[in-house]
Design a protein around this motif. Structure first.
Motif, PDB file in Angstrom:
ATOM      1  N   SER A  80      -2.180  -3.627  -8.124  1.00  0.00           N
ATOM      2  CA  SER A  80      -2.692  -3.751  -9.164  1.00  0.00           C
ATOM      3  C   SER A  80      -2.784  -3.033 -10.179  1.00  0.00           C
ATOM      4  N   GLY A  81      -2.712  -1.648  -9.881  1.00  0.00           N
ATOM      5  CA  GLY A  81      -2.574  -0.892 -11.086  1.00  0.00           C
ATOM      6  C   GLY A  81      -1.214  -0.577 -11.630  1.00  0.00           C
ATOM      7  N   PHE A  82      -0.386  -1.600 -11.390  1.00  0.00           N
ATOM      8  CA  PHE A  82       0.971  -1.374 -11.901  1.00  0.00           C
ATOM      9  C   PHE A  82       1.464  -2.860 -12.381  1.00  0.00           C
ATOM     10  N   PHE A 142       0.718  -1.309  -0.010  1.00  0.00           N
ATOM     11  CA  PHE A 142       0.215  -0.046   0.009  1.00  0.00           C
ATOM     12  C   PHE A 142       1.029   1.304  -0.103  1.00  0.00           C
ATOM     13  N   GLN A 143       1.899   1.392   0.694  1.00  0.00           N
ATOM     14  CA  GLN A 143       2.854   2.502   1.096  1.00  0.00           C
ATOM     15  C   GLN A 143       3.627   2.541  -0.517  1.00  0.00           C
ATOM     16  N   ALA A 144       3.940   1.450  -1.045  1.00  0.00           N
ATOM     17  CA  ALA A 144       4.526   1.279  -2.338  1.00  0.00           C
ATOM     18  C   ALA A 144       3.606   1.873  -3.449  1.00  0.00           C
ATOM     19  N   ALA A 145       2.614   1.578  -3.410  1.00  0.00           N
ATOM     20  CA  ALA A 145       1.332   2.115  -4.435  1.00  0.00           C
ATOM     21  C   ALA A 145       1.548   3.640  -4.240  1.00  0.00           C
ATOM     22  N   HIS A 146       1.395   4.211  -3.002  1.00  0.00           N
ATOM     23  CA  HIS A 146       1.264   5.521  -2.674  1.00  0.00           C
ATOM     24  C   HIS A 146       2.424   6.117  -3.322  1.00  0.00           C
ATOM     25  N   PHE A 147       3.767   5.853  -3.096  1.00  0.00           N
ATOM     26  CA  PHE A 147       5.056   6.279  -3.715  1.00  0.00           C
ATOM     27  C   PHE A 147       4.969   6.412  -5.092  1.00  0.00           C
ATOM     28  N   VAL A 148       4.343   5.439  -5.912  1.00  0.00           N
ATOM     29  CA  VAL A 148       4.373   5.580  -7.307  1.00  0.00           C
ATOM     30  C   VAL A 148       3.328   6.390  -7.561  1.00  0.00           C
ATOM     31  N   ARG A 149       2.008   6.354  -7.222  1.00  0.00           N
ATOM     32  CA  ARG A 149       1.054   7.464  -7.598  1.00  0.00           C
ATOM     33  C   ARG A 149       1.597   8.731  -7.293  1.00  0.00           C
ATOM     34  N   SER A 150       2.358   9.119  -6.315  1.00  0.00           N
ATOM     35  CA  SER A 150       2.638  10.561  -6.071  1.00  0.00           C
ATOM     36  C   SER A 150       4.133  10.781  -6.823  1.00  0.00           C
ATOM     37  N   GLY A 151       4.531  10.025  -7.679  1.00  0.00           N
ATOM     38  CA  GLY A 151       5.672  10.255  -8.595  1.00  0.00           C
ATOM     39  C   GLY A 151       6.857  10.340  -7.897  1.00  0.00           C
ATOM     40  N   PHE A 152       7.127   9.377  -6.833  1.00  0.00           N
ATOM     41  CA  PHE A 152       8.393   9.369  -5.861  1.00  0.00           C
ATOM     42  C   PHE A 152       9.203   8.502  -6.358  1.00  0.00           C
TER      43      PHE A 152
END
Length: 526
Positions: free
Chosen positions: A449-451, A313-323
């Motif tokens: 799942s979005g990646f 969940f935290q990894a997905a947040h990083f990807v979504r935020s362009g980190f």
């Protein structure tokens, strides 16, 4: 809701790792070693070269071992006064019986770095049964690699024996050269050092001769701030995948980097951590997040592709935020843990319920951003043990500006008492839902799942007991102030109670972490 209860499978050693995992699919991870600092969407298709093709870590140039060295304690700034009394008593007890004794592992490393060791490990020439006869309060633990736990003044000192590795079959299975004309004692010490995980943990200190033995270049790696495996990383990390997490923990705590070969081994074998027992995974993650280096640990877990597996969940947040993998910037999640780190230290950890609570809190905020006043009122309600009236009153009077850089916080608007109360209750539901999803295998499996090229896993290592303890932290928001619960008074933190998981102490620190993140003093001064 499915809570962690065991892994339920085993791996045959001759099979490829990927054949042993249930519901796990791995994609390649971007090369964080040499990649330019550019962000890629999702995950790269590039594969890494085999770690065996690199020779700049562990044993270099045709498997030649580093030069054997000895340093005096004085040269490295170590005095016996830095050794705590319980450890000294164990050393003296064995020494009086004629056995050789050494301090080994991370404690020697930390003493060289002028840091306070988390614990002190003793290595002796005595058999473990002789150790047990020497000390009245002694317990032998471990089946595969047994050690003695000697209790002195309420402190447990770990004691291992040179002879244990011989009987347990931990023989060196790769060829390395050793200097000619070595002495027998050097050879015995050297063989034991070869069983260590990292070179910086392979040092031996003889507190009586006041000599540090360095057979693998550990002192030099400390000086150049590098973590590298003793054996070639593809061998070392395959033998014990916990070394991957241990390496991340050591590097994050000390501010060290990995050698190129070790870094490639960590990336290529990152998925092998799924072989570990869930209890062991929780223990290793807790070591990373609860001892004062949580922010740097999260950065390294993300950089080397492990966050995707352990905390998707935290990894997905990083990807979504362009980190980016090597991003030097910060974000709200990292800021929360940075503020938590300020209250902790290697010898003053928090209970694991605190960092799990912060993860759930941030996930809820990331899923649906809220106004700063709502977040403040929520954290204050937790702090006051359910006294929402007082929390709402204080939240509405806050004049300090919030950190506008966080996407998780909406622009402030005026809310009356009842509107603010309703928003706080809605947010409480979101936090508890986030906690439930973090401990549910189905929701965890869908986190990335979005990646499509990201690793997929339904791994849940948060135990049922820990889940319930975190629920207790937040239940006061819904249930209101309880008669027998008194909010903590004053700003001082009782680290002993925080380590034990005192509800009042954990709530106090949780609220301070959230408040300091949302309303940083630096922003107020500006």
């Amino acid at each position: 809701m499915a809570i962690s209860s065991g892994f339920g499978f085993s791996c045959r050693p001759n099979l490829h790792f990927c054949h042993c995992f249930r519901k796990v699919r791995f994609g390649s991870v971007a090369d964080v070693i040499d990649e330019p600092d550019t962000f890629f969407k999702g995950y790269s298709n590039r594969n890494f070269d085999s770690v065996s093709s690199f020779n700049d870590g562990g044993f270099d140039d045709g498997n030649k071992a580093p030069v054997w060295k000895r340093f005096t304690s004085k040269e490295l700034g170590i005095t016996n006064g830095l050794i705590p009394r319980p450890t000294r008593l164990v050393l003296e007890g064995l020494k009086r019986k004629g056995y050789k004794v050494y301090l080994v592992g991370g404690c020697v490393r930390d003493l060289i770095l002028k840091q306070k060791p988390k614990d002190f490990d003793v290595l002796t020439s005595a058999e473990l049964k002789e150790v047990a006869r020497t000390f009245s309060q002694c317990l032998t633990v471990g089946r595969r690699f047994p050690i003695c736990h000697v209790t002195v003044d309420g402190t447990i000192v770990e004691v291992s024996s040179f002879s244990t590795s011989v009987r347990s079959g931990r023989a060196v299975r790769f060829d390395v050269e050793r200097p000619l004309g070595y002495e027998k004692e050097d050879y015995i010490r050297w063989r034991n050092c070869l069983e260590r995980d990292f070179t910086i943990n392979s040092l031996m200190l003889d507190p009586y001769a006041k000599i540090v033995y360095d057979y693998l270049g550990g002192v030099e790696d400390i000086r150049r701030a590098k973590v590298q495996t003793v054996k070639p990383s593809n061998i070392s990390l395959s033998e014990d995948s916990a070394r991957i997490l241990r390496g991340i923990r050591i590097a994050s705590r000390l501010g060290f980097g990995f050698t190129r070969e070790t870094a490639l081994g960590v990336i290529n074998l990152s998925f092998s951590v799924l072989r570990l027992d869930k209890g062991r995974l929780l223990m290793e993650v807790n070591y990373m997040l609860a001892y004062g280096s949580a922010e740097s640990s999260l950065r390294l877990l993300w950089k080397y592709g492990l966050l995707d597996i352990l905390l998707p969940f935290q990894a997905a947040h990083f990807v979504r935020s362009g980190f980016r993998r090597r991003d030097k910037r910060s974000n709200m999640l990292l800021c929360l843990f940075s503020h938590m780190d300020k209250f902790l230290a290697p010898d003053m950890p928090c209970h694991s319920s605190l960092w799990v609570a912060i993860l759930a809190f941030h996930k809820a905020l990331s899923d649906e951003p809220r106004e700063p006043a709502v977040v403040a009122a929520y954290s204050l309600t937790v702090y006051f043990g359910g006294d929402m009236s007082e929390a709402l009153k204080i939240a509405r009077e806050i004049s300090r500006p919030h950190d506008a850089d966080f996407n998780e916080l909406l622009e402030p608007c005026t809310l009356d008492h009842e509107e603010l109360k309703e928003e706080v209750l809605h947010f409480d539901m979101a936090v508890r839902r986030a906690l439930s999803e973090m401990t549910d295998e189905y929701h965890v499996s869908k986190a990335m799942s979005g990646f499509p090229k990201a690793p997929k896993s339904d791994l849940v290592f948060i135990s049922l007991q820990l889940y319930l303890r975190v629920c207790k932290i937040f239940e006061c928001v819904k249930e209101g102030k309880q008669v027998n619960i008194v909010a903590k008074q004053g700003s001082n933190i009782d680290n002993e109670l925080l380590t034990l998981g005192s509800l009042e102490e954990v709530r106090h620190v949780f609220a301070r972490v959230v408040f300091d993140t949302v309303y940083p003093i630096s922003t107020s001064l500006q």
